[in-house]
Design a protein around this motif. Structure first.
Motif, PDB file in Angstrom:
ATOM      1  N   GLN A 290       1.646  -0.837   0.223  1.00 24.36           N
ATOM      2  CA  GLN A 290      -0.254  -0.207   0.083  1.00 24.36           C
ATOM      3  C   GLN A 290       0.649   1.359  -0.180  1.00 24.36           C
ATOM      4  O   GLN A 290       2.531   1.239   0.938  1.00 24.36           O
ATOM      5  CB  GLN A 290      -0.531   0.257   1.395  1.00 24.36           C
ATOM      6  N   VAL A 291       0.148   2.658  -0.700  1.00 24.92           N
ATOM      7  CA  VAL A 291       1.850   3.570  -0.861  1.00 24.92           C
ATOM      8  C   VAL A 291       0.213   4.190  -0.763  1.00 24.92           C
ATOM      9  O   VAL A 291      -0.534   4.706  -1.164  1.00 24.92           O
ATOM     10  CB  VAL A 291       1.597   4.044  -2.591  1.00 24.92           C
ATOM     11  N   TRP A 292       0.259   5.368   0.530  1.00 26.65           N
ATOM     12  CA  TRP A 292      -0.741   6.732   0.433  1.00 26.65           C
ATOM     13  C   TRP A 292       0.236   8.088   0.595  1.00 26.65           C
ATOM     14  O   TRP A 292       1.534   7.904   0.476  1.00 26.65           O
ATOM     15  CB  TRP A 292      -1.117   6.750   2.615  1.00 26.65           C
TER      16      TRP A 292
ATOM     17  N   SER B 218      -7.577  14.482   6.668  1.00 25.13           N
ATOM     18  CA  SER B 218      -9.377  13.464   6.281  1.00 25.13           C
ATOM     19  C   SER B 218      -9.123  12.766   4.817  1.00 25.13           C
ATOM     20  O   SER B 218      -9.832  11.559   4.315  1.00 25.13           O
ATOM     21  CB  SER B 218     -10.274  14.693   6.087  1.00 25.13           C
ATOM     22  N   VAL B 219      -8.670  13.369   4.126  1.00 26.74           N
ATOM     23  CA  VAL B 219      -8.139  12.787   2.132  1.00 26.74           C
ATOM     24  C   VAL B 219      -6.937  12.273   1.923  1.00 26.74           C
ATOM     25  O   VAL B 219      -6.333  12.652   2.438  1.00 26.74           O
ATOM     26  CB  VAL B 219      -8.797  13.601   1.523  1.00 26.74           C
ATOM     27  N   VAL B 220      -6.804  10.667   1.666  1.00 33.35           N
ATOM     28  CA  VAL B 220      -5.962  10.353   1.400  1.00 33.35           C
ATOM     29  C   VAL B 220      -6.066   9.233   0.285  1.00 33.35           C
ATOM     30  O   VAL B 220      -7.354   8.179   0.200  1.00 33.35           O
ATOM     31  CB  VAL B 220      -4.979   9.013   2.960  1.00 33.35           C
ATOM     32  N   HIS B 221      -4.921   9.662  -0.713  1.00 42.67           N
ATOM     33  CA  HIS B 221      -4.685   9.257  -1.661  1.00 42.67           C
ATOM     34  C   HIS B 221      -3.843   7.857  -1.888  1.00 42.67           C
ATOM     35  O   HIS B 221      -2.937   7.452  -0.846  1.00 42.67           O
ATOM     36  CB  HIS B 221      -4.190   9.906  -2.804  1.00 42.67           C
ATOM     37  N   VAL B 222      -4.175   6.626  -2.414  1.00 42.87           N
ATOM     38  CA  VAL B 222      -3.593   5.212  -2.322  1.00 42.87           C
ATOM     39  C   VAL B 222      -3.879   4.905  -3.199  1.00 42.87           C
ATOM     40  O   VAL B 222      -3.978   4.567  -4.568  1.00 42.87           O
ATOM     41  CB  VAL B 222      -5.170   4.534  -1.601  1.00 42.87           C
TER      42      VAL B 222
ATOM     43  N   GLY C 132       7.946  -2.836  -8.232  1.00 41.20           N
ATOM     44  CA  GLY C 132       7.470  -1.786  -6.502  1.00 41.20           C
ATOM     45  C   GLY C 132       7.224  -0.892  -7.169  1.00 41.20           C
ATOM     46  O   GLY C 132       7.492   0.325  -6.339  1.00 41.20           O
ATOM     47  N   VAL C 133       6.883  -0.328  -8.301  1.00 42.38           N
ATOM     48  CA  VAL C 133       6.552   0.771  -8.938  1.00 42.38           C
ATOM     49  C   VAL C 133       4.968   1.208  -8.144  1.00 42.38           C
ATOM     50  O   VAL C 133       3.842   0.330  -8.677  1.00 42.38           O
ATOM     51  CB  VAL C 133       6.246   0.417 -11.039  1.00 42.38           C
ATOM     52  N   TYR C 134       5.324   2.345  -8.621  1.00 46.87           N
ATOM     53  CA  TYR C 134       3.699   2.828  -7.748  1.00 46.87           C
ATOM     54  C   TYR C 134       3.130   4.436  -8.444  1.00 46.87           C
ATOM     55  O   TYR C 134       4.435   4.530  -8.735  1.00 46.87           O
ATOM     56  CB  TYR C 134       3.527   2.907  -6.349  1.00 46.87           C
ATOM     57  N   ALA C 135       2.303   4.716  -8.492  1.00 42.22           N
ATOM     58  CA  ALA C 135       2.082   5.931  -9.318  1.00 42.22           C
ATOM     59  C   ALA C 135       0.549   6.499  -9.138  1.00 42.22           C
ATOM     60  O   ALA C 135      -0.994   5.636  -8.200  1.00 42.22           O
ATOM     61  CB  ALA C 135       1.290   5.590 -10.829  1.00 42.22           C
ATOM     62  N   PHE C 136       0.157   7.495  -8.434  1.00 40.97           N
ATOM     63  CA  PHE C 136      -0.842   8.655  -8.555  1.00 40.97           C
ATOM     64  C   PHE C 136      -1.380   9.759  -9.809  1.00 40.97           C
ATOM     65  O   PHE C 136       0.027   9.883  -9.561  1.00 40.97           O
ATOM     66  CB  PHE C 136      -0.585   9.612  -7.352  1.00 40.97           C
ATOM     67  N   ARG C 137      -1.591   8.875 -10.108  1.00 39.76           N
ATOM     68  CA  ARG C 137      -2.535  10.027 -11.038  1.00 39.76           C
ATOM     69  C   ARG C 137      -3.717  11.350 -11.233  1.00 39.76           C
ATOM     70  O   ARG C 137      -4.289  10.902 -10.625  1.00 39.76           O
ATOM     71  CB  ARG C 137      -2.645   9.440 -12.866  1.00 39.76           C
ATOM     72  N   TYR C 138      -3.548  12.014 -11.510  1.00 41.17           N
ATOM     73  CA  TYR C 138      -4.590  13.508 -11.558  1.00 41.17           C
ATOM     74  C   TYR C 138      -5.254  13.497  -9.976  1.00 41.17           C
ATOM     75  O   TYR C 138      -5.931  13.793  -9.256  1.00 41.17           O
ATOM     76  CB  TYR C 138      -6.170  13.165 -11.757  1.00 41.17           C
ATOM     77  N   ILE C 139      -3.207  13.272  -8.800  1.00 34.16           N
ATOM     78  CA  ILE C 139      -3.479  14.173  -8.020  1.00 34.16           C
ATOM     79  C   ILE C 139      -3.656  15.238  -7.867  1.00 34.16           C
ATOM     80  O   ILE C 139      -2.617  16.387  -7.897  1.00 34.16           O
ATOM     81  CB  ILE C 139      -2.292  12.929  -6.628  1.00 34.16           C
TER      82      ILE C 139
ATOM     83  N   PHE D 178       3.794   0.241   2.632  1.00 34.20           N
ATOM     84  CA  PHE D 178       4.051  -0.887   3.845  1.00 34.20           C
ATOM     85  C   PHE D 178       3.221  -1.672   3.184  1.00 34.20           C
ATOM     86  O   PHE D 178       2.098  -1.725   2.765  1.00 34.20           O
ATOM     87  CB  PHE D 178       3.172  -0.460   5.280  1.00 34.20           C
ATOM     88  N   ASP D 179       3.739  -2.444   3.951  1.00 34.46           N
ATOM     89  CA  ASP D 179       3.318  -3.935   3.746  1.00 34.46           C
ATOM     90  C   ASP D 179       2.022  -4.270   4.435  1.00 34.46           C
ATOM     91  O   ASP D 179       1.794  -5.162   5.335  1.00 34.46           O
ATOM     92  CB  ASP D 179       4.236  -5.050   4.074  1.00 34.46           C
TER      93      ASP D 179
END
Length: 471
Positions: free
Chosen positions: A161-163, A171-175, A182-189, A199-200
């Motif tokens: 999980q990536v926050w 109050s607002v957490v993007h996930v 191991g690649v993560y991505a947040f688009r339109y953040i 974290f695991d």
């Protein structure tokens, strides 16, 4: 007869019903190897829905299984930002997604369907499917991506999980979730300042527990920017590093091993380390090196020895050539000098030196093997399953350090070794321990006993002899 016909009809009906109930390709038809594909979503991609309190729906081009390829269908969908509990419903050709409490206004939602959905023949989705829609906010193409990697192995971590939590709003957490690299991505953040945490989630409670493997960093990103950020994760620790063993690699080199990894950036000069003989005399330390520093030291020395051995070979060949050339003038005083220096007997001028050059021996590797230039391919590090560096060239930690002594240990004498003030990779201080070692009289090939150079023929004599040949 009618009774027999009735029995046959009943048997045929049962057989047909059984065949219809079985899942599989039609007999004789092509084997189905194609995974299910999303053909429609509700709401539509990039749709603006200012008031949305219904169900998200993913429609597929074929019937899908109630069983996920891994985990359960309840974990198949990630909604970012997370504003409520996610509930998943299954239909024959669709999945429905409910957000408890509804979708909040003025946000851009990113709904990711993970590739765990499969059809009735076991064909699983190959890639995630992402649905983006707005409840009032503008969909600005701002992207934050990177690799969450294991601080010990250097490898990307899968399924973490990536926050992204705004620093000015809890109050607002993007996930997001990492893939198998191991690649993560947040688009339109939305642009802003965030604390990024990976974290695991071992117990699948969607909460960050104290002892779960984790890592975090902070950053700022502007609307419309694209930012790549790699950061490590590490298992939390509650105990300091303890010395588990110490062995002499040779008389001037000691290898210490601990039960925990050490920060490769730690200044080892700040720790306490003493080597004391039986008569309470302290052995003077030349240096304390991290494992990677010792590896670099060995490679540097071996490179120098390769050059020196090459020069020795050239000088030896020149001396032998000069000795061979001076055989035509056996009465020359200079030739006699060269013959004597080169190892050629004046009584037998045709006899030439026939001995292999003595090769210098370098420092021992981490397994205690004394190595020379021809065998320098034997790597000092033998820690399998690890990368050489992190994604951005970070030095990986090790559990071993090497101590170089200014004076050699005396064989068969017991030495007391004490380490104190050591900090582990997690930052816990007060590590260390004590043990004792004794150098075996002949068990270890000792680099301290090897001279720094081997005899080299006098180049001045060789030059003079070569001039004499041309007369």
């Amino acid at each position: 007869m009618s009774h027999l016909a009735g029995e046959v009809s009943a048997a045929l009906a049962i057989s047909l019903a059984s065949a219809c109930a079985q899942q599989g390709a039609p007999p004789g038809g092509p084997e189905d190897l194609r995974p299910p594909v999303v053909v429609q979503t509700v709401p539509d991609t990039f749709e603006l829905v200012e008031t949305f309190d219904g169900l998200i729906r993913f429609e597929f081009d074929e019937r899908i299984s109630e069983r996920a390829g891994s985990g359960t269908l309840d974990d198949a969908v990630i909604i970012s930002p997370r504003t409520g509990e996610v509930l998943i419903g299954h239909n024959s050709r669709s999945l429905t997604v409910e957000l408890v409490g509804g979708f909040l206004p003025d946000l851009v939602y990113r709904v990711t369907l993970l590739p765990v959905v499969r059809d009735l023949f076991g064909n699983e989705m190959r890639d995630p499917f992402e649905l983006v829609f707005s409840t009032g906010a503008e969909t600005v193409p701002t992207t934050l991506a990177g690799i969450a990697w294991d601080r010990i192995t250097g490898l990307g971590v899968n399924g973490y999980q990536v926050w992204a939590a705004p620093l000015n709003d809890d109050s607002v957490v993007h996930v997001a979730v990492t893939d198998n690299q191991g690649v993560y991505a947040f688009r339109y953040i939305p642009g802003g300042s965030y604390e990024i945490t990976a974290f695991d989630d071992r117990n699948a409670d969607a909460l960050l527990d104290v002892m779960e493997i984790q890592g975090s960093t902070r950053l700022s990103i502007e609307d419309g920017d694209t930012l790549f950020l790699n950061f490590p994760v590490l298992q939390p620790d509650t105990t300091p590093a303890t010395l588990v063993s110490a062995v002499p690699l040779d008389s001037v080199t000691l290898l210490f091993e601990f039960d925990d990894y050490l920060d490769p950036a730690l200044m080892l000069e700040t720790i306490g380390l003493t080597v004391t003989s039986e008569d309470s005399a302290d052995v003077v330390l030349e240096s304390i090196l991290h494992e990677h520093e010792y590896v670099a030291y060995v490679e540097m020395v071996m490179d120098s020895l390769v050059v020196l051995d090459s020069l020795d070979t050239v000088a030896e060949a020149a001396a032998i050539a000069a000795a061979s050339a001076t055989v035509v003038e056996p009465d020359s005083a200079i030739a006699d000098s060269v013959i004597t220096d080169a190892g050629v007997s004046p009584e037998d001028p045709e006899t030439l030196p026939d001995s292999e050059a003595v090769r210098r021996r370098g420092p021992p590797d981490l397994d205690g093997r004394s190595i020379s230039p021809p065998s320098r391919g034997v790597g000092p590090i033998s820690d399998g399953g690890r990368q050489v560096k992190g994604p951005d060239g970070e030095q990986l930690p090790a559990r071993r350090i090497v101590v170089l002594l200014e004076e050699p240990l005396v064989p068969s004498i017991t030495y007391q070794l004490v380490v104190s003030g050591l900090e582990n990779l997690y930052g816990l201080p007060l590590g260390g321990g004590e043990t004792s070692v004794a150098l075996e009289p002949t068990a270890i090939a000792d680099t301290a006993a090897v001279p720094d150079s081997i005899p080299v023929p006098d180049t001045g004599v060789v030059d003079t002899a070569l001039v004499g040949v041309g007369r």
